[in-house]
Write an enzyme that holds these catalytic residues in place. Structure first.
Site, PDB file in Angstrom:
ATOM      1  N   ALA A 108       0.829  -1.208   0.000  1.00 50.66           N
ATOM      2  CA  ALA A 108       0.000   0.000   0.000  1.00 50.66           C
ATOM      3  C   ALA A 108       0.865   1.260   0.000  1.00 50.66           C
ATOM      4  O   ALA A 108       0.544   2.240  -0.685  1.00 50.66           O
ATOM      5  CB  ALA A 108      -0.943   0.003   1.202  1.00 50.66           C
ATOM      6  N   ASP A 109       1.943   1.248   0.755  1.00 49.83           N
ATOM      7  CA  ASP A 109       2.828   2.409   0.806  1.00 49.83           C
ATOM      8  C   ASP A 109       3.438   2.698  -0.562  1.00 49.83           C
ATOM      9  O   ASP A 109       3.536   3.854  -0.987  1.00 49.83           O
ATOM     10  CB  ASP A 109       3.957   2.169   1.818  1.00 49.83           C
ATOM     11  CG  ASP A 109       3.459   2.068   3.235  1.00 49.83           C
ATOM     12  OD1 ASP A 109       3.399   3.104   3.909  1.00 49.83           O
ATOM     13  OD2 ASP A 109       3.114   0.955   3.669  1.00 49.83           O
TER      14      ASP A 109
END
Length: 406
Positions: free
Chosen positions: A176-177
């Site tokens: 996600a990052d």
């Protein structure tokens, strides 16, 4: 490993772009690494006493984090305590001549330091402020802690990742990052186009959430639920729209295979010794094969299991199937295709010595990116930036250092 000197070549396509990086951890660090890879001058601002936590992430080499060496490559590093008046003054001087700021604090943190977008843009009305957070700057969850794990859970990713008879599976990387980091870069480049090409000449604020960045990787999901009331479920290595598609065990490893196109499937049926599958109504077309994927694998898996990875790939590729071995990083480093593409370069580093690292991507024909250096020491560029570029006096910098501001 490429024999090419990582510092060779012309400046990247972002040469002349200056970015002040107030972020920490992965999402902001990854975004600004991508910008720095292609020529942007990224000035990373860390707290003088509390460096970026990534500096402590294993594995380390002689006490230096290899994560930091990768995520902070090509950047310059200064220190400033942004909670102090003096640190805020330094921040405003840094952004006065910058194109963009990237930050990934919990919403409200910059405002608490009197460094919200309005004040930053008061020092530079053309400044683009990229804000990355777990849930975005607005909404009922905006101020909740929002690491990538929460985004991977709430975006729909974990629900469809893994096997149907097992629990939802989180990714083994900071997915996600990194998706949010890429989204932030896309947003910044769009804003630069609007500011500099269409001629508004004004900055703006870009709100990037980890949650929505990963959620947007699932085209068709909302539409399917809206129109049909259907929710996707875990399929393991199968695919909702393609069959056969799976990971199969060989005598010495695994291969990944996809042969959903009709002509390729017909060739595959011949190769695995079951030409009759072509006339079987269960496998008549891709849609039918998707519905009977497990049954189809009962014909394919035993054939592959009797062969080595190299043998299986050679025979399957002869039938034009899309097939590849399952690699770990040692396989990647040794692979002749990665080598021919210069996908890995060696960089000199005065802390950990010559080190191989992933090369920049994508490739540009005229203005390629490059890896000039790996992540710098904490505060390594204080003198260069504060004295040479901002014009602070030596005595002023010494006072700020004594007061713990830098």
């Amino acid at each position: 490993m490429s024999d090419t000197d990582a510092t060779d070549g012309p400046s990247g396509p972002l040469d002349g772009l200056r970015v002040v990086d107030f972020s920490g951890m992965v999402s902001g660090g990854y975004a600004t690494m991508l910008l720095a890879d292609f020529g942007a001058d990224v000035i990373c601002v860390e707290h003088p006493d509390s460096p970026d936590p990534i500096r402590d992430w294993p594995p380390d080499e002689g006490g230096t984090s290899l994560w930091w060496k990768s995520l902070a490559r090509n950047k310059r590093c200064v220190t400033a305590d942004l909670s102090t008046d003096e640190g805020q003054a330094l921040a405003l001087e840094l952004v006065a001549d910058a194109d963009a700021v990237v930050e990934n604090f919990r919403p409200g943190t910059l405002e608490g330091w009197n460094l919200g977008p309005e004040r930053l843009q008061s020092a530079n009305e053309e400044l683009i402020v990229v804000r990355i957070s777990g849930y975005g700057q607005t909404g009922p969850k905006a101020e909740d802690p929002g690491f990538g794990t929460a985004a991977e859970a709430m975006s729909g990713f974990a629900h469809v990742n893994g096997y149907p008879d097992r629990e939802p599976l989180l990714p083994p990387i900071s997915l996600a990052d990194m998706v949010a980091g890429q989204t932030a870069v896309q947003g910044l480049l769009m804003a630069l186009f609007e500011r500099d090409v269409t001629g508004s000449g004004e900055g703006q604020v870009i709100d990037v959430s980890l949650l929505e960045s990963l959620f947007r990787m699932f085209p068709g999901e909302v539409e399917k639920y809206d129109k049909q009331g259907k929710v996707s479920e875990r399929l393991g290595n199968h695919h909702a729209n393609a069959a056969p598609r799976n990971v199969y065990e060989t005598t010495d490893g695994y291969v990944a295979l996809s042969a959903s196109a009709q002509s390729i499937f017909e060739n595959l049926a011949e190769i695995v010794g079951h030409p009759e599958l072509v006339d079987d109504p269960r496998f008549a077309d891709n849609a039918a094969r998707v519905d009977h994927a497990d049954e189809l694998d009962e014909y394919i898996a035993p054939w592959i299991a009797q062969r080595s990875t190299e043998e299986a790939i050679a025979e399957l590729r002869a039938g034009d199937a899309v097939v590849a071995p399952i690699y770990d990083v040692s396989d990647i480093v040794a692979d002749d295709h990665y080598r021919a593409r210069d996908a890995i370069v060696e960089v000199e580093d005065d802390e950990i010595g010559p080190t191989r690292t992933a090369n920049t991507h994508p490739k540009f024909s005229r203005t390629p990116g490059s890896v000039d250096h790996l992540g710098p020491r904490h505060g390594e560029h204080n003198r260069e930036v504060y004295l040479d570029e901002l014009g602070l006096a030596e005595s002023t910098l010494a006072d700020l250092r004594d007061d713990g501001v830098v």
